[in-house]
Motif scaffolding. Structure first.
Motif, PDB file in Angstrom:
ATOM      1  N   ALA A  19       6.840   1.916  11.286  1.00 11.81           N
ATOM      2  CA  ALA A  19       6.292   1.332  12.756  1.00 11.81           C
ATOM      3  C   ALA A  19       6.540  -0.172  13.066  1.00 11.81           C
ATOM      4  O   ALA A  19       6.901  -0.370  13.473  1.00 11.81           O
ATOM      5  CB  ALA A  19       4.606   1.591  12.829  1.00 11.81           C
ATOM      6  N   SER A  20       6.657  -0.826  11.857  1.00 12.64           N
ATOM      7  CA  SER A  20       6.782  -2.444  11.613  1.00 12.64           C
ATOM      8  C   SER A  20       7.929  -2.326  11.919  1.00 12.64           C
ATOM      9  O   SER A  20       8.633  -3.079  12.376  1.00 12.64           O
ATOM     10  CB  SER A  20       6.578  -2.571  10.302  1.00 12.64           C
ATOM     11  OG  SER A  20       4.735  -2.794   9.991  1.00 12.64           O
ATOM     12  N   PHE A  21       9.284  -1.819  11.362  1.00 13.35           N
ATOM     13  CA  PHE A  21      10.930  -1.892  11.407  1.00 13.35           C
ATOM     14  C   PHE A  21      10.708  -1.738  12.434  1.00 13.35           C
ATOM     15  O   PHE A  21      11.645  -1.909  13.459  1.00 13.35           O
ATOM     16  CB  PHE A  21      11.316  -0.870  10.863  1.00 13.35           C
ATOM     17  CG  PHE A  21      10.882  -1.106   8.839  1.00 13.35           C
ATOM     18  CD1 PHE A  21      11.270  -2.581   8.752  1.00 13.35           C
ATOM     19  CD2 PHE A  21      11.213  -0.667   7.842  1.00 13.35           C
ATOM     20  CE1 PHE A  21      10.638  -2.889   6.914  1.00 13.35           C
ATOM     21  CE2 PHE A  21      10.498  -0.557   7.150  1.00 13.35           C
ATOM     22  CZ  PHE A  21      10.615  -1.907   6.278  1.00 13.35           C
ATOM     23  N   GLU A  81      15.772   4.922   7.666  1.00 11.35           N
ATOM     24  CA  GLU A  81      15.214   4.796   6.051  1.00 11.35           C
ATOM     25  C   GLU A  81      14.253   5.357   5.899  1.00 11.35           C
ATOM     26  O   GLU A  81      13.893   7.158   5.201  1.00 11.35           O
ATOM     27  CB  GLU A  81      16.264   3.580   5.358  1.00 11.35           C
ATOM     28  CG  GLU A  81      17.609   3.700   5.028  1.00 11.35           C
ATOM     29  CD  GLU A  81      17.708   2.058   4.245  1.00 11.35           C
ATOM     30  OE1 GLU A  81      16.928   1.543   3.136  1.00 11.35           O
ATOM     31  OE2 GLU A  81      18.852   1.785   4.137  1.00 11.35           O
ATOM     32  N   VAL A  82      13.597   4.644   6.161  1.00 14.12           N
ATOM     33  CA  VAL A  82      12.028   5.374   5.798  1.00 14.12           C
ATOM     34  C   VAL A  82      11.924   7.061   7.018  1.00 14.12           C
ATOM     35  O   VAL A  82      11.125   8.042   6.285  1.00 14.12           O
ATOM     36  CB  VAL A  82      11.112   4.383   6.509  1.00 14.12           C
ATOM     37  CG1 VAL A  82       9.581   4.714   6.724  1.00 14.12           C
ATOM     38  CG2 VAL A  82      11.634   3.567   5.962  1.00 14.12           C
ATOM     39  N   ALA A  83      12.199   7.114   7.877  1.00 13.24           N
ATOM     40  CA  ALA A  83      11.644   8.504   8.484  1.00 13.24           C
ATOM     41  C   ALA A  83      12.401   8.875   8.007  1.00 13.24           C
ATOM     42  O   ALA A  83      11.911  10.562   8.460  1.00 13.24           O
ATOM     43  CB  ALA A  83      12.837   8.262  10.009  1.00 13.24           C
ATOM     44  N   GLU A 140       0.639  -1.478  -0.211  1.00  9.76           N
ATOM     45  CA  GLU A 140      -0.312  -0.390  -0.344  1.00  9.76           C
ATOM     46  C   GLU A 140       1.064   0.993  -0.120  1.00  9.76           C
ATOM     47  O   GLU A 140       0.363   1.954  -0.039  1.00  9.76           O
ATOM     48  CB  GLU A 140      -0.621   0.374   0.618  1.00  9.76           C
ATOM     49  CG  GLU A 140      -2.129  -1.260   1.216  1.00  9.76           C
ATOM     50  CD  GLU A 140      -3.108  -0.565   0.064  1.00  9.76           C
ATOM     51  OE1 GLU A 140      -3.542   0.075   0.279  1.00  9.76           O
ATOM     52  OE2 GLU A 140      -3.697  -1.352  -0.037  1.00  9.76           O
ATOM     53  N   LYS A 141       2.077   1.281  -0.030  1.00 11.13           N
ATOM     54  CA  LYS A 141       3.190   2.390   0.390  1.00 11.13           C
ATOM     55  C   LYS A 141       2.863   3.529   0.858  1.00 11.13           C
ATOM     56  O   LYS A 141       2.750   4.618   1.524  1.00 11.13           O
ATOM     57  CB  LYS A 141       2.770   3.115  -1.331  1.00 11.13           C
ATOM     58  CG  LYS A 141       3.485   2.174  -2.736  1.00 11.13           C
ATOM     59  CD  LYS A 141       3.286   2.937  -3.680  1.00 11.13           C
ATOM     60  CE  LYS A 141       3.884   2.715  -5.254  1.00 11.13           C
ATOM     61  NZ  LYS A 141       3.563   1.499  -5.191  1.00 11.13           N
ATOM     62  N   ASP A 142       2.640   2.545   2.722  1.00 14.43           N
ATOM     63  CA  ASP A 142       2.075   3.422   3.494  1.00 14.43           C
ATOM     64  C   ASP A 142       3.853   3.367   4.175  1.00 14.43           C
ATOM     65  O   ASP A 142       3.604   2.749   5.166  1.00 14.43           O
ATOM     66  CB  ASP A 142       0.469   2.126   4.332  1.00 14.43           C
ATOM     67  CG  ASP A 142       0.600   2.840   5.554  1.00 14.43           C
ATOM     68  OD1 ASP A 142       1.241   4.245   5.699  1.00 14.43           O
ATOM     69  OD2 ASP A 142       0.291   2.430   7.056  1.00 14.43           O
ATOM     70  N   LEU A 143       4.187   4.962   3.826  1.00 17.95           N
ATOM     71  CA  LEU A 143       5.354   4.501   4.793  1.00 17.95           C
ATOM     72  C   LEU A 143       5.541   4.507   6.277  1.00 17.95           C
ATOM     73  O   LEU A 143       7.021   4.732   7.379  1.00 17.95           O
ATOM     74  CB  LEU A 143       5.961   6.194   4.369  1.00 17.95           C
ATOM     75  CG  LEU A 143       6.821   6.441   2.778  1.00 17.95           C
ATOM     76  CD1 LEU A 143       7.000   8.062   2.217  1.00 17.95           C
ATOM     77  CD2 LEU A 143       7.422   4.634   2.797  1.00 17.95           C
ATOM     78  N   TRP A 144       4.343   5.620   7.392  1.00 14.50           N
ATOM     79  CA  TRP A 144       4.174   6.214   8.436  1.00 14.50           C
ATOM     80  C   TRP A 144       4.010   4.629   8.887  1.00 14.50           C
ATOM     81  O   TRP A 144       4.429   4.208   9.677  1.00 14.50           O
ATOM     82  CB  TRP A 144       2.783   6.628   8.837  1.00 14.50           C
ATOM     83  CG  TRP A 144       2.930   8.171   8.739  1.00 14.50           C
ATOM     84  CD1 TRP A 144       2.084   9.093   7.604  1.00 14.50           C
ATOM     85  CD2 TRP A 144       3.886   8.990   9.099  1.00 14.50           C
ATOM     86  NE1 TRP A 144       2.875  10.150   7.589  1.00 14.50           N
ATOM     87  CE2 TRP A 144       3.858   9.934   8.588  1.00 14.50           C
ATOM     88  CE3 TRP A 144       4.888   9.265   9.784  1.00 14.50           C
ATOM     89  CZ2 TRP A 144       4.742  11.763   9.094  1.00 14.50           C
ATOM     90  CZ3 TRP A 144       5.497   9.864  11.228  1.00 14.50           C
ATOM     91  CH2 TRP A 144       5.500  11.442  10.078  1.00 14.50           C
ATOM     92  N   GLY A 145       3.370   3.452   8.535  1.00 12.78           N
ATOM     93  CA  GLY A 145       2.830   2.274   8.823  1.00 12.78           C
ATOM     94  C   GLY A 145       5.126   1.212   9.280  1.00 12.78           C
ATOM     95  O   GLY A 145       4.944   0.014   9.870  1.00 12.78           O
TER      96      GLY A 145
END
Length: 489
Positions: free
Chosen positions: A154-156, A180-182, A146-151
């Motif tokens: 949280a998963s990482f 990286e995502v942050a 879903e390209k949900d970066l915020w999610g």
């Protein structure tokens, strides 16, 4: 304004502004429901950040009560579950997530991924033998699809937390992915969380590099938050000034109306003197009461205006000068900048103290003192309070109690800024005709002959003004111990 304050890290200011906003909303008006729900959610979120989870749950429930959006309602319930998990009530948290899991029909949606990830995390926190990896990975795959970066962030974070005690190389891998995502999200708060994990898990050379980045980012965030706390000061000043001007005009119009009416009554004639006397007396009483109430209200607004002006002139302008000095200097003198910021901090605290002196509260003194001390506790620090009971304070005058509260606050602020303590103990005792306050922590302590900063200097000065004594015990191997005695005044 409240949402902006929360997003900028001014959580106390966000609480205050949200509560003020609620006075403009009508719970009986269906058109206001969406704003009431949003406002209560913002208030709950700010309260949650301040770790006051019980009140946060109450505010989230109010947001649900006014919510007309199913997706938002599910998000609020998920936040309630997280709050219950934070206070150790795992069964309640799991019951809420179980209900949300049933209500979520699309098992490939971001909403389902959030419920699944939190459900596994709570079960793991409740039972450390439980393995949540399968659910964590399943939620991560949905979020990546879903390209949900915020999610994904949280998963990482959840995966890194689990592997810290299992496989440190895996924990390091997921911490790097989180960082990286942050960075892609441009979220300073999440970058700091990821850097904290990387410093703990990385080899020494890499950890040092991450620490330098963490320190620079943390300083930048703190400066930005300090500026954010004062960004609305000028707006408030202008609003209060306009209100005060309008009140003056209303008062002037009321007085002119009163004088005109009285002149007309006098010319009415002797024949209706009794009736005129009765009507005039009643009218005069009401107008006079209105004028006195208007003057009293105007005085209150003037006091608020004066406080807002002080905040603008002293704090906001001072911070602006410091920011400009940092902007135009190629080489920044860290100690000079910190001294300037501490000066602004002390001035803002003095303004706050001036405002608090006139505020009356029905809350018992020992409860207010207890709240003050507990506000300095966090996930890495425990505050232990002994002897703070209502009976202890009956023999002490109000002015002395306020000075004592300021002394205790100075001690806690100094501890929070410098000590790095994990455990702090404060004991209050009545010994004869003296009050004894014993403070101790397990922090880095104070080296002998180290000059006191402004905080401890103010503390010593306050105690002397109460005819008391303060002793810094320097024979401790680790930590700091302070003994204070104050006569009952």
């Amino acid at each position: 304004m409240a949402i902006t304050q929360k997003e900028q890290g001014d959580y106390y200011g966000a609480q205050e502004t949200s509560l003020q906003a609620s006075t403009y909303l009508d719970e009986s008006n269906p058109e206001h429901r969406i704003y009431l729900s949003s406002n209560y959610n913002n208030l709950a979120s700010a309260t949650d950040f301040l770790k006051d989870y019980k009140n946060a749950i109450s505010f989230y429930n109010s947001a649900i009560m006014f919510s007309n959006d199913t997706i938002l309602t599910h998000i609020y319930k998920n936040n309630i579950a997280i709050a219950y998990q934070n206070i150790g009530q795992y069964d309640k948290a799991l019951d809420i997530l179980y209900e949300l899991n049933i209500q979520t029909t699309n098992k490939k949606s971001m909403e389902y991924a959030r419920v699944l990830s939190n459900f596994a995390r709570f079960k793991w926190h409740k039972n450390k033998d439980y393995n949540p990896i399968a659910e964590f990975i399943a939620a991560l795959k949905i979020r990546e699809y879903e390209k949900d970066l915020w999610g994904q962030n949280a998963s990482f974070s959840h995966l890194a937390d689990y592997y810290i005690t299992q496989k440190k190389d895996s924990a390091l891998f997921y911490a790097e992915r989180m960082y990286e995502v942050a960075e892609r999200l441009q979220s300073p708060t999440d970058r700091l969380k990821a850097l904290h994990k990387l410093i703990e898990l990385s080899p020494e050379n890499s950890a040092k590099a991450y620490f330098r980045i963490y320190q620079q980012l943390s300083d930048s965030v703190q400066l930005a938050r300090a500026a954010a706390k004062n960004q609305f000061a000028l707006i408030r000043y202008e609003v209060e000034k306009n209100k005060a001007d309008n009140l003056l005009l209303q008062k002037d119009n009321a007085e002119k109306t009163y004088k005109l009416t009285r002149q007309r009554v006098i010319t009415g004639g002797v024949t209706i003197l009794f009736v005129v006397f009765t009507v005039t007396g009643t009218f005069y009483y009401k107008k006079r009461k209105q004028r006195l109430e208007l003057e009293a209200e105007n005085q209150i607004k003037a006091n608020k205006l004066e406080t807002s002006k002080k905040v603008h002139d002293v704090v906001a302008n001072g911070l602006y000068r410091v920011m400009k000095e940092i902007e135009y200097k190629q080489v920044i003198d860290r100690e000079y900048t910190l001294d300037k910021l501490e000066e602004m901090y002390n001035k803002s605290r003095d303004i706050s103290y001036e405002s608090e002196e006139g505020v009356k509260t029905d809350q018992p003194y020992y409860e207010r003192l207890n709240q003050l001390l507990k506000s300095f506790s966090n996930d890495g620090r425990e505050i232990f309070i002994i002897g703070n009971e209502a009976e202890l304070w009956k023999s002490i005058g109000e002015q002395s109690k306020e000075h004592i509260r300021q002394v205790v606050q100075e001690l806690m602020v100094n501890m929070d800024k410098h000590s790095q303590a994990e455990n702090v103990v404060i004991r209050f005792e009545k010994k004869g005709d003296h009050l004894s306050i014993n403070y101790s922590d397990d922090g880095i302590g104070i080296k002998k002959d180290t000059p006191h900063g402004n905080g401890l200097t103010n503390t010593v000065s306050r105690i002397k003004s109460l005819s008391g004594k303060i002793i810094f015990v320097d024979e401790m191997v680790k930590g700091l111990k302070i003994k204070i005695t104050i006569p009952f005044l």
